[in-house]
Scaffold this motif. Structure first.
Motif, PDB file in Angstrom:
ATOM      1  N   VAL A 396       0.830  -1.206   0.000  1.00 41.21           N
ATOM      2  CA  VAL A 396       0.000   0.000   0.000  1.00 41.21           C
ATOM      3  C   VAL A 396       0.864   1.254   0.000  1.00 41.21           C
ATOM      4  CG1 VAL A 396      -1.522   1.380   1.459  1.00 41.21           C
ATOM      5  CG2 VAL A 396      -2.072  -1.003   1.000  1.00 41.21           C
ATOM      6  N   GLY A 397       1.853   1.308   0.882  1.00 42.09           N
ATOM      7  CA  GLY A 397       2.677   2.501   0.973  1.00 42.09           C
ATOM      8  C   GLY A 397       3.460   2.768  -0.293  1.00 42.09           C
ATOM      9  N   THR A 398       4.130   1.746  -0.828  1.00 45.66           N
ATOM     10  CA  THR A 398       4.972   1.922  -2.007  1.00 45.66           C
ATOM     11  C   THR A 398       4.147   2.263  -3.236  1.00 45.66           C
ATOM     12  OG1 THR A 398       6.561   0.332  -1.114  1.00 45.66           O
ATOM     13  CG2 THR A 398       6.714   0.824  -3.445  1.00 45.66           C
ATOM     14  N   CYS A 399       3.075   1.540  -3.462  1.00 44.97           N
ATOM     15  CA  CYS A 399       2.312   1.712  -4.707  1.00 44.97           C
ATOM     16  C   CYS A 399       1.483   2.994  -4.697  1.00 44.97           C
ATOM     17  CB  CYS A 399       1.429   0.487  -4.944  1.00 44.97           C
ATOM     18  SG  CYS A 399       2.377  -1.015  -5.270  1.00 44.97           S
ATOM     19  N   ASN A 400       0.922   3.369  -3.568  1.00 45.86           N
ATOM     20  CA  ASN A 400       0.193   4.637  -3.535  1.00 45.86           C
ATOM     21  C   ASN A 400       1.141   5.826  -3.634  1.00 45.86           C
ATOM     22  OD1 ASN A 400      -2.452   3.695  -3.453  1.00 45.86           O
ATOM     23  ND2 ASN A 400      -2.430   3.451  -1.235  1.00 45.86           N
ATOM     24  N   GLN A 401       2.350   5.695  -3.102  1.00 50.34           N
ATOM     25  CA  GLN A 401       3.348   6.746  -3.291  1.00 50.34           C
ATOM     26  C   GLN A 401       3.697   6.884  -4.766  1.00 50.34           C
ATOM     27  OE1 GLN A 401       7.060   7.291  -0.700  1.00 50.34           O
ATOM     28  NE2 GLN A 401       7.922   6.411  -2.556  1.00 50.34           N
ATOM     29  N   ALA A 402       3.845   5.759  -5.461  1.00 48.22           N
ATOM     30  CA  ALA A 402       4.113   5.802  -6.899  1.00 48.22           C
ATOM     31  C   ALA A 402       2.943   6.423  -7.654  1.00 48.22           C
ATOM     32  CB  ALA A 402       4.388   4.388  -7.420  1.00 48.22           C
ATOM     33  N   ALA A 403       1.721   6.167  -7.196  1.00 54.38           N
ATOM     34  CA  ALA A 403       0.550   6.748  -7.847  1.00 54.38           C
ATOM     35  C   ALA A 403       0.522   8.270  -7.690  1.00 54.38           C
ATOM     36  CB  ALA A 403      -0.728   6.133  -7.265  1.00 54.38           C
ATOM     37  N   VAL A 404       0.883   8.768  -6.502  1.00 54.56           N
ATOM     38  CA  VAL A 404       0.946  10.219  -6.306  1.00 54.56           C
ATOM     39  C   VAL A 404       2.006  10.826  -7.216  1.00 54.56           C
ATOM     40  CG1 VAL A 404       1.562  12.034  -4.653  1.00 54.56           C
ATOM     41  CG2 VAL A 404       0.069  10.164  -3.950  1.00 54.56           C
ATOM     42  N   GLN A 405       3.157  10.177  -7.306  1.00 58.08           N
ATOM     43  CA  GLN A 405       4.218  10.663  -8.194  1.00 58.08           C
ATOM     44  C   GLN A 405       3.753  10.663  -9.649  1.00 58.08           C
ATOM     45  OE1 GLN A 405       7.099  11.680  -6.971  1.00 58.08           O
ATOM     46  NE2 GLN A 405       8.254  12.066  -8.842  1.00 58.08           N
ATOM     47  N   GLU A 406       2.921   9.706 -10.001  1.00 61.03           N
ATOM     48  CA  GLU A 406       2.438   9.578 -11.376  1.00 61.03           C
ATOM     49  C   GLU A 406       1.375  10.620 -11.710  1.00 61.03           C
ATOM     50  OE1 GLU A 406       1.917   7.831 -15.208  1.00 61.03           O
ATOM     51  OE2 GLU A 406       3.443   7.417 -13.679  1.00 61.03           O
ATOM     52  N   TYR A 407       0.459  10.876 -10.789  1.00 61.08           N
ATOM     53  CA  TYR A 407      -0.721  11.665 -11.118  1.00 61.08           C
ATOM     54  C   TYR A 407      -0.637  13.129 -10.682  1.00 61.08           C
ATOM     55  CZ  TYR A 407      -2.703   6.962 -11.631  1.00 61.08           C
ATOM     56  OH  TYR A 407      -2.936   5.670 -12.000  1.00 61.08           O
ATOM     57  N   ALA A 408       0.222  13.462  -9.704  1.00 54.71           N
ATOM     58  CA  ALA A 408       0.263  14.834  -9.195  1.00 54.71           C
ATOM     59  C   ALA A 408       1.099  15.729 -10.102  1.00 54.71           C
ATOM     60  CB  ALA A 408       0.844  14.850  -7.783  1.00 54.71           C
ATOM     61  N   PRO A 409       0.737  17.014 -10.248  1.00 58.81           N
ATOM     62  CA  PRO A 409       1.573  17.955 -10.992  1.00 58.81           C
ATOM     63  C   PRO A 409       2.949  18.081 -10.342  1.00 58.81           C
ATOM     64  CG  PRO A 409      -0.608  18.881 -10.584  1.00 58.81           C
ATOM     65  CD  PRO A 409      -0.505  17.637  -9.762  1.00 58.81           C
ATOM     66  N   ALA A 410       3.997  18.124 -11.154  1.00 65.71           N
ATOM     67  CA  ALA A 410       5.363  18.142 -10.623  1.00 65.71           C
ATOM     68  C   ALA A 410       5.617  19.337  -9.730  1.00 65.71           C
ATOM     69  CB  ALA A 410       6.368  18.126 -11.781  1.00 65.71           C
ATOM     70  N   ALA A 411       5.081  20.509 -10.107  1.00 64.09           N
ATOM     71  CA  ALA A 411       5.333  21.720  -9.328  1.00 64.09           C
ATOM     72  C   ALA A 411       4.670  21.679  -7.953  1.00 64.09           C
ATOM     73  CB  ALA A 411       4.845  22.946 -10.095  1.00 64.09           C
ATOM     74  N   GLU A 412       3.720  20.763  -7.740  1.00 66.29           N
ATOM     75  CA  GLU A 412       2.986  20.700  -6.479  1.00 66.29           C
ATOM     76  C   GLU A 412       3.205  19.380  -5.758  1.00 66.29           C
ATOM     77  OE1 GLU A 412      -1.140  21.612  -7.161  1.00 66.29           O
ATOM     78  OE2 GLU A 412      -0.663  23.105  -8.675  1.00 66.29           O
ATOM     79  N   ILE A 413       4.334  18.718  -6.028  1.00 65.34           N
ATOM     80  CA  ILE A 413       4.541  17.378  -5.475  1.00 65.34           C
ATOM     81  C   ILE A 413       4.660  17.409  -3.956  1.00 65.34           C
ATOM     82  CG2 ILE A 413       7.059  17.429  -5.682  1.00 65.34           C
ATOM     83  CD1 ILE A 413       4.708  14.422  -6.288  1.00 65.34           C
ATOM     84  N   GLY A 414       5.233  18.506  -3.394  1.00 63.20           N
ATOM     85  CA  GLY A 414       5.344  18.592  -1.938  1.00 63.20           C
ATOM     86  C   GLY A 414       3.991  18.617  -1.263  1.00 63.20           C
ATOM     87  N   SER A 415       3.112  19.503  -1.719  1.00 58.72           N
ATOM     88  CA  SER A 415       1.786  19.580  -1.116  1.00 58.72           C
ATOM     89  C   SER A 415       0.950  18.349  -1.445  1.00 58.72           C
ATOM     90  CB  SER A 415       1.056  20.843  -1.571  1.00 58.72           C
ATOM     91  OG  SER A 415       1.033  20.938  -2.978  1.00 58.72           O
ATOM     92  N   ALA A 416       1.132  17.777  -2.646  1.00 62.49           N
ATOM     93  CA  ALA A 416       0.401  16.559  -3.008  1.00 62.49           C
ATOM     94  C   ALA A 416       0.813  15.401  -2.111  1.00 62.49           C
ATOM     95  CB  ALA A 416       0.641  16.209  -4.475  1.00 62.49           C
ATOM     96  N   ALA A 417       2.120  15.275  -1.828  1.00 55.99           N
ATOM     97  CA  ALA A 417       2.593  14.231  -0.924  1.00 55.99           C
ATOM     98  C   ALA A 417       2.068  14.461   0.487  1.00 55.99           C
ATOM     99  CB  ALA A 417       4.116  14.196  -0.919  1.00 55.99           C
ATOM    100  N   GLY A 418       1.984  15.743   0.897  1.00 56.52           N
ATOM    101  CA  GLY A 418       1.430  16.041   2.210  1.00 56.52           C
ATOM    102  C   GLY A 418      -0.021  15.646   2.326  1.00 56.52           C
ATOM    103  N   LEU A 419      -0.809  15.874   1.271  1.00 57.11           N
ATOM    104  CA  LEU A 419      -2.219  15.484   1.297  1.00 57.11           C
ATOM    105  C   LEU A 419      -2.374  13.964   1.330  1.00 57.11           C
ATOM    106  CD1 LEU A 419      -3.790  18.046  -1.190  1.00 57.11           C
ATOM    107  CD2 LEU A 419      -4.207  17.892   1.271  1.00 57.11           C
ATOM    108  N   GLN A 420      -1.439  13.247   0.702  1.00 56.24           N
ATOM    109  CA  GLN A 420      -1.470  11.786   0.797  1.00 56.24           C
ATOM    110  C   GLN A 420      -1.341  11.354   2.258  1.00 56.24           C
ATOM    111  OE1 GLN A 420       1.931   9.818  -0.807  1.00 56.24           O
ATOM    112  NE2 GLN A 420       1.178   7.768  -0.316  1.00 56.24           N
TER     113      GLN A 420
END
Length: 475
Positions: A396-420
């Motif tokens: 769950v941790g590894t694959c959902n992290q990969a999904a956030v990296q795949e789907y989130a805008p690059a410029a907002e990856i910090g806040s997108a990772a925080g929302l995860q």
């Protein structure tokens, strides 16, 4: 997010560099010296979320309180983390991830000192609050550091590098109950707070030495204007989430009136985010990005089930079966090992959907097994029950992290990772509330079975959500 990869010249900042120079730069990127402090800092939050699970009974005995009261030590860290992760992720995107990373470690050191010398239970609450804020800086800042390094070398961070970050978080969360049990047995429960001080200090020193200074933000070859932080959006988000958490904390006697201010605050937050020039949460992006929104939902639901076991099962082993903190930690070791191994396997899979389906099925099966445990259950079945939750924890941790990296805008990856992580902590807070509702003042067989029955229903929902997600099939 993949711009420049494969071109004869690769974009770097405001200009272009020759292909050979770009190739040399790629070889230098993502070295162990860069990732070591990121990994060490990133273990602190997940480690502290689980390490305390085998100390709750000892803390309760020392201060003369029950399980419903010690559950605050779980909930306050998750509340602080749920709010702080996206806020600090936004700050990392705006002010620079290295700065945010270092400040967070200073707060962690302070929290460890407060907890280690706490004269009363209230001081432990303060310590966990500071700990939640301080440790929340590491993960979103690390994702932003890797993003900046990817821009420098002209490619996205490799899946294996992201896998190491996930492994550090999952491995530390998985070994938390075992480590916590050993610390309680050797030095007492105060050691669980004190251990944060040397770890944070080492991570701080390595970060100063090895993490590059935050690069200047460049736009059209000129320094980019500093983005606004949207304090009103942050305030509305924080208040709305706090109200929701206080509602979830006491499901045995729900304060229904809290739902009214929560709805009003959420509506005001959405209204403002749609009108703000630099919104704290890009509501339009989330509304149009179904795969990312479903990733958050799937992640939160998965960790609701995982933390029901992390806290509910361990408390039952101590109070229902009468095991010591140290012995309970050892019984959770198979779960810890399974989680660490599967986090590495998850980082090496090409797809995302299959591991997540396996994780959902095992979470449902493990919850079903808990429904049949009692005081006479053989030891081997207790070990199997723990392992059933360890394997999904890794995937769950590894694959959902990969999904956030795949789907989130690059410029907002910090806040997108925080929302995860916010989604994860809301799941954890709900889990602690479910445990308090099921157990009351003492973990019993009946309470374990009630918690397991609810978990089975949620597990079936998780499997359905994963199997029907078409975006996962394309990934």
């Amino acid at each position: 997010m993949t711009e420049g990869v494969g071109d004869p010249a690769v974009a770097t900042g405001g200009g272009r560099v020759p292909a050979q120079a770009a190739a040399d730069t790629r070889e230098q990127g993502f070295r162990a010296r860069l990732t070591a402090p990121l990994l060490l800092g990133s273990v602190l939050n997940p480690l502290n979320t689980t390490m305390i699970s085998t100390a709750l009974v000892a803390i309760g005995h020392d201060f003369g309180i029950g399980a419903a009261d010690t559950a605050w030590l779980i909930s306050v860290l998750y509340l602080a983390s749920a709010v702080a992760q996206p806020v600090l992720g936004k700050l990392a995107d705006t002010l620079g991830p290295r700065r945010v990373f270092l400040v967070g470690l200073v707060v962690v050191c302070a929290s460890g000192i407060v907890g280690a010398v706490a004269p009363a239970f209230g001081w432990l609450i303060v310590s966990r609050l500071l700990l939640g804020i301080g440790t929340s800086a590491a993960y979103p800042a690390a994702m932003a550091v890797l993003r900046d390094e990817g821009r420098r070398v002209g490619r996205r961070p490799p899946r294996t590098v992201m896998g190491r970050l996930s492994f550090a978080a999952l491995g530390s969360a998985a070994v938390g109950p075992t480590l916590g049990g050993v610390l309680v047995m050797l030095v007492g429960w105060r050691g669980i707070f004190a251990v944060n001080v040397p770890v944070a200090a080492i991570a701080f020193a390595l970060a100063v030495l090895w993490i590059p200074r935050d690069p200047p933000r460049v736009q059209d070859g000129e320094p980019a204007p500093r983005a606004a932080l949207d304090p009103l959006g942050i305030g509305l988000f924080t208040t709305a989430l706090t109200v929701l958490v206080f509602f979830l904390l006491d499901l045995s006697d729900p304060m229904w009136w809290l739902l009214a201010p929560f709805v009003v605050l959420t509506g005001a937050l959405v209204w403002w985010q749609l009108r703000a020039r630099a919104p704290f949460i890009d509501v339009r992006m989330l509304a149009g990005n179904g795969p990312l929104a479903r990733t958050y939902l799937r992640h939160g639901l998965s960790y609701l089930l995982i933390y029901c076991v992390m806290y509910g099962f361990t408390q039952w082993l101590e109070e229902g079966r009468g095991y010591s903190s140290g012995y309970t930690g050892l019984l959770m070791l198979p779960m810890s090992l399974a989680a660490m191994v599967c986090s590495l396997l998850g980082a090496r899979t090409k797809g995302i959907r299959a591991p997540l389906v396996v994780a959902g099925v095992l979470l449902t099966s493990g919850a079903g097994l808990l429904a049949f445990l009692d005081g006479d259950t053989p030891l081997v079945l207790l070990l199997v029950a723990g392992a059933c939750f360890g394997i999904p924890q890794g995937f769950v941790g590894t694959c959902n992290q990969a999904a956030v990296q795949e789907y989130a805008p690059a410029a907002e990856i910090g806040s997108a990772a925080g929302l995860q992580r916010t989604a994860q902590y809301i799941g954890a807070i709900t889990a602690s509330s479910l445990i308090a509702l099921a157990y009351g003042q003492r973990a019993s067989d009946g309470g374990l079975h009630l918690m397991a029955g609810v978990s089975v229903v949620l597990g079936v929902l998780l499997v359905g959500l994963t199997v029907t997600d078409r975006a996962l099939r394309r990934s």
